[in-house]
Design an enzyme around this catalytic site. Structure first.
Site, PDB file in Angstrom:
ATOM      1  CG  ASP A   1      -2.073   0.999   1.100  1.00 21.55           C
ATOM      2  OD1 ASP A   1      -2.369   1.455  -0.025  1.00 21.55           O
ATOM      3  OD2 ASP A   1      -2.666   1.335   2.139  1.00 21.55           O
TER       4      ASP A   1
ATOM      5  CG  ASP B   1      -0.810   2.363   6.701  1.00 20.63           C
ATOM      6  OD1 ASP B   1      -1.140   1.422   7.448  1.00 20.63           O
ATOM      7  OD2 ASP B   1      -1.620   3.014   6.025  1.00 20.63           O
TER       8      ASP B   1
HETATM    9  N1  LIG Z   1       5.164   6.993  13.290  1.00 20.54           N
HETATM   10  C1  LIG Z   1       4.440   8.053  12.876  1.00 20.54           C
HETATM   11  N2  LIG Z   1       4.921   9.302  13.035  1.00 20.54           N
HETATM   12  C2  LIG Z   1       4.202  10.388  12.640  1.00 20.54           C
HETATM   13  N3  LIG Z   1       2.973  10.312  12.090  1.00 20.54           N
HETATM   14  C3  LIG Z   1       2.431   9.093  11.909  1.00 20.54           C
HETATM   15  C4  LIG Z   1       3.130   7.898  12.281  1.00 20.54           C
HETATM   16  N4  LIG Z   1       2.360   6.836  11.988  1.00 20.54           N
HETATM   17  C5  LIG Z   1       1.229   7.329  11.443  1.00 20.54           C
HETATM   18  N5  LIG Z   1       1.246   8.679  11.383  1.00 20.54           N
HETATM   19  C6  LIG Z   1       0.165   9.563  10.867  1.00 20.54           C
HETATM   20  O1  LIG Z   1      -1.076   8.900  11.005  1.00 20.54           O
HETATM   21  C7  LIG Z   1      -1.679   8.666   9.736  1.00 20.54           C
HETATM   22  C8  LIG Z   1      -2.370   7.304   9.700  1.00 20.54           C
HETATM   23  O2  LIG Z   1      -1.424   6.274   9.954  1.00 20.54           O
HETATM   24  P1  LIG Z   1      -1.286   4.992   9.020  1.00 20.54           P
HETATM   25  O3  LIG Z   1      -0.264   4.108   9.622  1.00 20.54           O
HETATM   26  O4  LIG Z   1      -1.060   5.426   7.601  1.00 20.54           O
HETATM   27  O5  LIG Z   1      -2.703   4.281   9.190  1.00 20.54           O
HETATM   28  P2  LIG Z   1      -3.994   4.145   8.239  1.00 20.54           P
HETATM   29  O6  LIG Z   1      -4.100   2.697   7.971  1.00 20.54           O
HETATM   30  O7  LIG Z   1      -5.095   4.635   9.067  1.00 20.54           O
HETATM   31  O8  LIG Z   1      -3.747   4.940   6.976  1.00 20.54           O
HETATM   32  C9  LIG Z   1      -0.537   8.800   8.734  1.00 20.54           C
HETATM   33  O9  LIG Z   1      -0.966   9.223   7.478  1.00 20.54           O
HETATM   34  C10 LIG Z   1       0.369   9.825   9.384  1.00 20.54           C
HETATM   35  O10 LIG Z   1      -0.068  11.138   9.080  1.00 20.54           O
HETATM   36 MG   LIG Z   2      -2.080   5.095   5.840  1.00 20.94          MG
END
Ligand SMILES: Nc1ncnc2c1ncn2[C@@H]1O[C@H](COP(=O)(O)OP(=O)(O)O)[C@@H](O)[C@H]1O
Ligand SMILES: [Mg+2]
Length: 281
Positions: free
Chosen positions: A168, A185
């Protein structure tokens, strides 16, 4: 802010001291900025399966490792225990991938803990120490775009050499930290060798990078790195320092019937998942 109930167990365990604020609520998770002692960290709370989109319904769970054959049978039968086991496998897949990729030298957030469906990890930050933006929120010059594209292709190759396809990867799942791009993610990451869909997912990941950075550096739109990377990988010739050309000549002639059938199957499964999603509102 007041801690959301799902973070309460981590506070009781002493893993989190306070909850600072909510970052974004994505498709599959809610993400919070938290404090642990002196450090600011990031807590990712996975949504329940019913609240998630269905990206895991189709191909991602294939060949996902489960702890034992009882779990595997239960998952196959779709029993309640099976669904719980599948849910746990989905959630722990991300923390597993983070450890594996960090060990392979891929720039991912450092994982600290996985507890009660919450992943506690490094908060990726920009130069001011704030949560880093996603690539889709940033403008690049042509030179910057070309440089980040090259860096991320090396990361994709490192991941594949470690046996992982993100699945993804796009401008929405890459953060721009002070020291460069960081890939996030990963719950849908798949085993490159054991999953029939790994090739398709890798090609899509690489095409997403090209299409995004190609908006700033149009010369990238003429490149074709995905098939080249996969071809080298399959022939056992891909290494972390392999020099890529961005060109790939497809062999004429022989049609890979098995692959054509697989693509048709995929389309059918995706359509079924889409209907399921509509039916369940
Ligand atoms: N380790 C991290 N540090 C900073 N921001 C994060 C981190 N992990 C996630 N985010 C923020 O949270 C959002 C959602 O996290 P993500 O892992 O992409 O989950 P989802 O499956 O909901 O898309 C990301 O787009 C980012 O903006
Ligand atoms: Mg995401």
């Amino acid at each position: 802010m007041r801690a959301p109930p799902r973070l309460q167990p981590l506070i009781e365990e002493g893993l989190i001291d306070t909850v600072v604020r909510q970052l974004m609520s994505g498709k599959e998770a809610m993400v919070y900025v938290v404090r642990s002692g002196e450090e600011t960290r990031c807590a990712k709370i996975y949504k329940e399966a019913t609240q998630r989109s269905f990206r895991q319904a189709v191909d991602y769970t294939e060949n996902r490792k489960v702890k034992n054959s009882r779990q595997a049978r239960a998952i196959a039968k779709g029993t309640k225990f099976g669904r719980q086991a599948q849910e746990a496998a989905w959630q722990s897949a991300e923390v597993d991938a983070l450890y594996r990729l960090a060990a392979a030298g891929v720039r991912v957030p450092r994982p600290y803990n996985f507890h009660d469906g919450v992943l506690l990890m490094e908060l990726v930050t920009d130069a001011r120490g704030d949560a880093a933006p996603r690539l889709n929120e940033v403008q690049f010059s042509a030179a910057e775009a070309a440089a980040h594209h090259a860096t991320l292709l090396v990361e994709v190759v490192r991941m594949l050499c470690a046996g992982v396809v993100h699945g993804d990867l796009s401008e929405f799942n890459i953060l721009l930290a002070a020291d460069g791009p960081v890939i996030i993610d990963l719950p849908q990451a798949v085993d490159a060798a054991g999953n029939n869909h790994a090739q398709r997912m890798l090609l899509r990941d690489v095409a997403n990078l090209r299409d995004f950075f190609g908006r700033f550096a149009p010369q990238l739109l003429r490149t074709d790195f995905g098939p080249e990377i996969w071809d080298l990988y399959q022939r056992g010739l891909l290494h972390t320092d392999t020099v890529l050309t961005g060109r790939f000549t497809r062999k004429q002639g022989a049609v890979d019937v098995a692959n054509v059938l697989r693509v048709i199957d995929d389309a059918r499964a995706e359509e079924a998942a889409r209907r399921l999603r509509i039916a369940s509102g």
